[in-house]
Scaffold this motif. Structure first.
Motif, PDB file in Angstrom:
ATOM      1  N   THR A   1       7.222  14.564  27.852  1.00  0.00           N
ATOM      2  CA  THR A   1       7.416  15.391  27.403  1.00  0.00           C
ATOM      3  C   THR A   1       8.826  14.796  26.910  1.00  0.00           C
ATOM      4  N   GLY A   2       8.800  13.660  27.939  1.00  0.00           N
ATOM      5  CA  GLY A   2      10.633  12.539  27.416  1.00  0.00           C
ATOM      6  C   GLY A   2      10.406  12.362  26.555  1.00  0.00           C
ATOM      7  N   HIS A   3      11.611  11.340  26.663  1.00  0.00           N
ATOM      8  CA  HIS A   3      11.554  10.224  25.129  1.00  0.00           C
ATOM      9  C   HIS A   3      10.598   9.040  25.321  1.00  0.00           C
ATOM     10  N   VAL A   4      10.142   8.324  26.295  1.00  0.00           N
ATOM     11  CA  VAL A   4       8.870   7.625  25.627  1.00  0.00           C
ATOM     12  C   VAL A   4       7.293   8.190  25.269  1.00  0.00           C
ATOM     13  N   GLY A   5       7.037   9.554  26.014  1.00  0.00           N
ATOM     14  CA  GLY A   5       5.843  10.523  25.785  1.00  0.00           C
ATOM     15  C   GLY A   5       6.338  10.947  24.560  1.00  0.00           C
ATOM     16  N   GLY A   6       7.128  11.317  24.250  1.00  0.00           N
ATOM     17  CA  GLY A   6       6.527  11.304  22.249  1.00  0.00           C
ATOM     18  C   GLY A   6       6.761  10.615  21.935  1.00  0.00           C
ATOM     19  N   TYR A   7       6.328   9.721  22.262  1.00  0.00           N
ATOM     20  CA  TYR A   7       5.413   8.045  21.201  1.00  0.00           C
ATOM     21  C   TYR A   7       4.524   8.268  21.650  1.00  0.00           C
ATOM     22  N   LEU A   8       4.197   7.479  23.136  1.00  0.00           N
ATOM     23  CA  LEU A   8       2.717   7.445  23.920  1.00  0.00           C
ATOM     24  C   LEU A   8       1.934   8.233  23.457  1.00  0.00           C
ATOM     25  N   ILE A   9       2.022   9.296  23.970  1.00  0.00           N
ATOM     26  CA  ILE A   9       1.288  10.594  23.208  1.00  0.00           C
ATOM     27  C   ILE A   9       0.181  10.462  22.278  1.00  0.00           C
ATOM     28  N   PRO A  10       1.080  10.358  21.083  1.00  0.00           N
ATOM     29  CA  PRO A  10       0.413   9.874  19.842  1.00  0.00           C
ATOM     30  C   PRO A  10      -0.481   8.973  19.512  1.00  0.00           C
TER      31      PRO A  10
ATOM     32  N   ARG B   1      -4.808  -0.555  42.746  1.00  0.00           N
ATOM     33  CA  ARG B   1      -4.122  -0.999  40.929  1.00  0.00           C
ATOM     34  C   ARG B   1      -3.259  -0.260  40.220  1.00  0.00           C
ATOM     35  N   SER B   2      -1.763  -1.045  40.289  1.00  0.00           N
ATOM     36  CA  SER B   2      -0.866  -0.122  39.561  1.00  0.00           C
ATOM     37  C   SER B   2      -0.589  -1.773  39.150  1.00  0.00           C
ATOM     38  N   VAL B   3       0.406  -1.079  37.935  1.00  0.00           N
ATOM     39  CA  VAL B   3       0.884  -2.449  37.080  1.00  0.00           C
ATOM     40  C   VAL B   3       3.073  -1.411  36.681  1.00  0.00           C
ATOM     41  N   VAL B   4       4.103  -1.879  37.604  1.00  0.00           N
ATOM     42  CA  VAL B   4       5.272  -1.632  36.965  1.00  0.00           C
ATOM     43  C   VAL B   4       6.050  -1.770  36.075  1.00  0.00           C
ATOM     44  N   LEU B   5       6.111  -1.465  34.993  1.00  0.00           N
ATOM     45  CA  LEU B   5       6.989  -1.149  33.123  1.00  0.00           C
ATOM     46  C   LEU B   5       8.319  -1.305  33.924  1.00  0.00           C
ATOM     47  N   HIS B   6       9.607  -1.695  33.901  1.00  0.00           N
ATOM     48  CA  HIS B   6      10.977  -2.026  33.767  1.00  0.00           C
ATOM     49  C   HIS B   6      10.949  -1.361  32.260  1.00  0.00           C
ATOM     50  N   PRO B   7      11.544  -0.564  31.402  1.00  0.00           N
ATOM     51  CA  PRO B   7      12.396  -0.332  30.888  1.00  0.00           C
ATOM     52  C   PRO B   7      13.649  -0.359  30.552  1.00  0.00           C
ATOM     53  N   GLY B   8      14.434  -1.645  29.402  1.00  0.00           N
ATOM     54  CA  GLY B   8      15.769  -1.385  28.515  1.00  0.00           C
ATOM     55  C   GLY B   8      16.530  -0.194  29.294  1.00  0.00           C
ATOM     56  N   HIS B   9      17.502  -0.467  27.905  1.00  0.00           N
ATOM     57  CA  HIS B   9      17.942   0.944  27.407  1.00  0.00           C
ATOM     58  C   HIS B   9      17.242   1.631  26.658  1.00  0.00           C
ATOM     59  N   ILE B  10      16.823   2.899  26.676  1.00  0.00           N
ATOM     60  CA  ILE B  10      15.684   3.077  25.573  1.00  0.00           C
ATOM     61  C   ILE B  10      16.432   4.198  24.656  1.00  0.00           C
ATOM     62  N   SER B  11      16.200   3.479  23.325  1.00  0.00           N
ATOM     63  CA  SER B  11      16.762   3.751  22.438  1.00  0.00           C
ATOM     64  C   SER B  11      15.874   4.778  21.401  1.00  0.00           C
TER      65      SER B  11
ATOM     66  N   PRO C   1      21.259  10.268  22.220  1.00  0.00           N
ATOM     67  CA  PRO C   1      22.470   9.816  21.964  1.00  0.00           C
ATOM     68  C   PRO C   1      21.932   8.364  22.157  1.00  0.00           C
ATOM     69  N   VAL C   2      22.524   7.296  22.382  1.00  0.00           N
ATOM     70  CA  VAL C   2      22.259   5.624  22.475  1.00  0.00           C
ATOM     71  C   VAL C   2      23.303   4.827  23.011  1.00  0.00           C
ATOM     72  N   ILE C   3      23.368   3.547  23.981  1.00  0.00           N
ATOM     73  CA  ILE C   3      23.896   3.197  24.163  1.00  0.00           C
ATOM     74  C   ILE C   3      25.264   2.928  23.148  1.00  0.00           C
ATOM     75  N   ASN C   4      26.474   2.819  23.398  1.00  0.00           N
ATOM     76  CA  ASN C   4      27.080   1.713  22.124  1.00  0.00           C
ATOM     77  C   ASN C   4      27.637   0.675  22.626  1.00  0.00           C
ATOM     78  N   PRO C   5      28.771  -0.197  21.913  1.00  0.00           N
ATOM     79  CA  PRO C   5      29.134  -1.202  21.700  1.00  0.00           C
ATOM     80  C   PRO C   5      30.491  -1.237  22.180  1.00  0.00           C
ATOM     81  N   ALA C   6      30.407   0.277  23.939  1.00  0.00           N
ATOM     82  CA  ALA C   6      31.804   0.229  24.583  1.00  0.00           C
ATOM     83  C   ALA C   6      30.973  -0.042  25.936  1.00  0.00           C
ATOM     84  N   GLY C   7      29.406   0.288  25.730  1.00  0.00           N
ATOM     85  CA  GLY C   7      28.628   0.464  27.476  1.00  0.00           C
ATOM     86  C   GLY C   7      28.479   1.589  27.077  1.00  0.00           C
ATOM     87  N   ASN C   8      28.711   2.449  26.982  1.00  0.00           N
ATOM     88  CA  ASN C   8      28.773   4.023  27.374  1.00  0.00           C
ATOM     89  C   ASN C   8      27.515   5.100  25.698  1.00  0.00           C
TER      90      ASN C   8
END
Length: 324
Positions: free
Chosen positions: A9-18, A150-160, A165-172
């Motif tokens: 039910t996290g940020h990514v799951g809201g898109y992955l489940i559908p 059988r494993s794969v690791v995915l490394h996301p950046g700043h998930i938006s 809220p998301v990381i802004n131009p001041a980096g916070n």
């Protein structure tokens, strides 16, 4: 496929489940509680919801048994934070031939020597989170390369994306930075504003997990950066964001220690975490092996998030601002 998503039910799951339901998979969505997902979708009516307190069950040694009993073809692990937690899953999933997709972080990298950073670049991990994710990655790679997991690791950046809220131009995460940009007020950035941040839309992260469900042999035991095509400099980010509101950015640049004095402590610490790393990641490996093609640039991902914050009343802008 029968797919278990841990931390569904996290940020990514809201898109992955559908995505998974839409592709015809049987989906078991595991989370700590039954709270609503960040993103509502009719697909949630077609999944089996399972509650589990992973931390407590890991400590009791019962979580791995619950996962094994679900007899999944694929386990998507969005919320693994310790190497020991990852290690507990290894043996039963190896025996069953289940594919494990683990969510890491670009924080496994510290300051770069060369950019864009590739997955095999020398590591200078900083902080407990990045070091912990790197330790998880090491466990899974060893098990895949030497013992048949059988494993794969995915490394996301700043998930938006919309909903948080998301990381802004001041980096916070200070919403006041967006308000200042929208009003044409002065925004203070550290140093010369040439440090970088690297966002990714949550739906592009979901895309990558969906692509990795049936990984080619060359993906097993490997890691992949999952970000937008290019990182943003803080200065360029601020200038572009100001234009969303019909303004020209009014920027001031100061040494970081002065920036820290001018910024609330919590926000200054978050800025330091981001700009001390200044991530700029290569996604060439993910594109070549997984077929990853992000739909969103960094600016597009952030703009969608900022517009959601405005429309949800979480970001109060000056009259007329935010209409662009």
């Amino acid at each position: 496929m029968r797919i278990v998503v841990i931390g569904a039910t996290g940020h990514v799951g809201g898109y992955l489940i559908p995505r998974l339901v839409g592709a015809g998979h049987e989906v078991l969505a595991m989370s700590r509680g039954l709270r609503s997902p960040y993103r509502q979708d009719p697909a949630w009516q077609q999944v089996v919801r399972i509650t589990a307190d992973r931390e407590a069950e890991d400590a009791a040694g019962t979580f791995v048994g619950r996962i094994a009993d679900l007899k999944a073809d694929v386990v998507v692990d969005m919320v693994c934070f310790t190497a020991e937690s990852a290690r507990q899953l290894v043996e039963p999933l190896r025996r069953s031939g289940t594919t494990l997709l683990s969510c890491g972080s670009i924080w496994v990298h510290g300051p770069a020597v060369e950019v864009p950073v590739t997955e095999d670049a020398a590591r200078h991990s900083l902080g407990s989170y990045g070091i912990g994710k790197a330790a998880i990655e090491a466990v899974l790679h060893d098990e895949s390369r030497n013992r048949g997991l059988r494993s794969v690791v995915l490394h996301p950046g700043h998930i938006s994306g919309p909903g948080w809220p998301v990381i802004n131009p001041a980096g916070n995460l200070d919403l006041g930075v967006w308000q200042q940009l929208a009003a044409g007020e002065r925004v203070t950035l550290a140093n010369f504003g040439l440090e970088t941040v690297h966002h990714v839309h949550a739906d592009d992260v979901a895309q990558a997990f969906a692509l990795a469900l049936d990984p080619p042999p060359s993906a097993i035991g490997e890691s992949f950066h999952i970000t937008s095509p290019r990182a943003l400099t803080l200065r360029g980010f601020a200038e572009a964001a100001a234009r969303w509101f019909g303004k020209e950015a009014n920027l001031e640049f100061v040494p970081f220690e002065q920036f820290r004095q001018l910024t609330a402590a919590g926000h200054a610490d978050v800025s330091f975490e981001h700009i001390s790393r200044s991530p700029s990641m290569s996604i060439a490996k993910a594109a070549q092996i997984l077929g990853y093609e992000p739909r969103y640039t960094s600016l597009q991902a952030v703009a969608e998030a900022v517009h959601w914050l405005r429309d949800a009343g979480q970001l109060v802008l000056t009259p007329g601002a935010g209409s662009h």
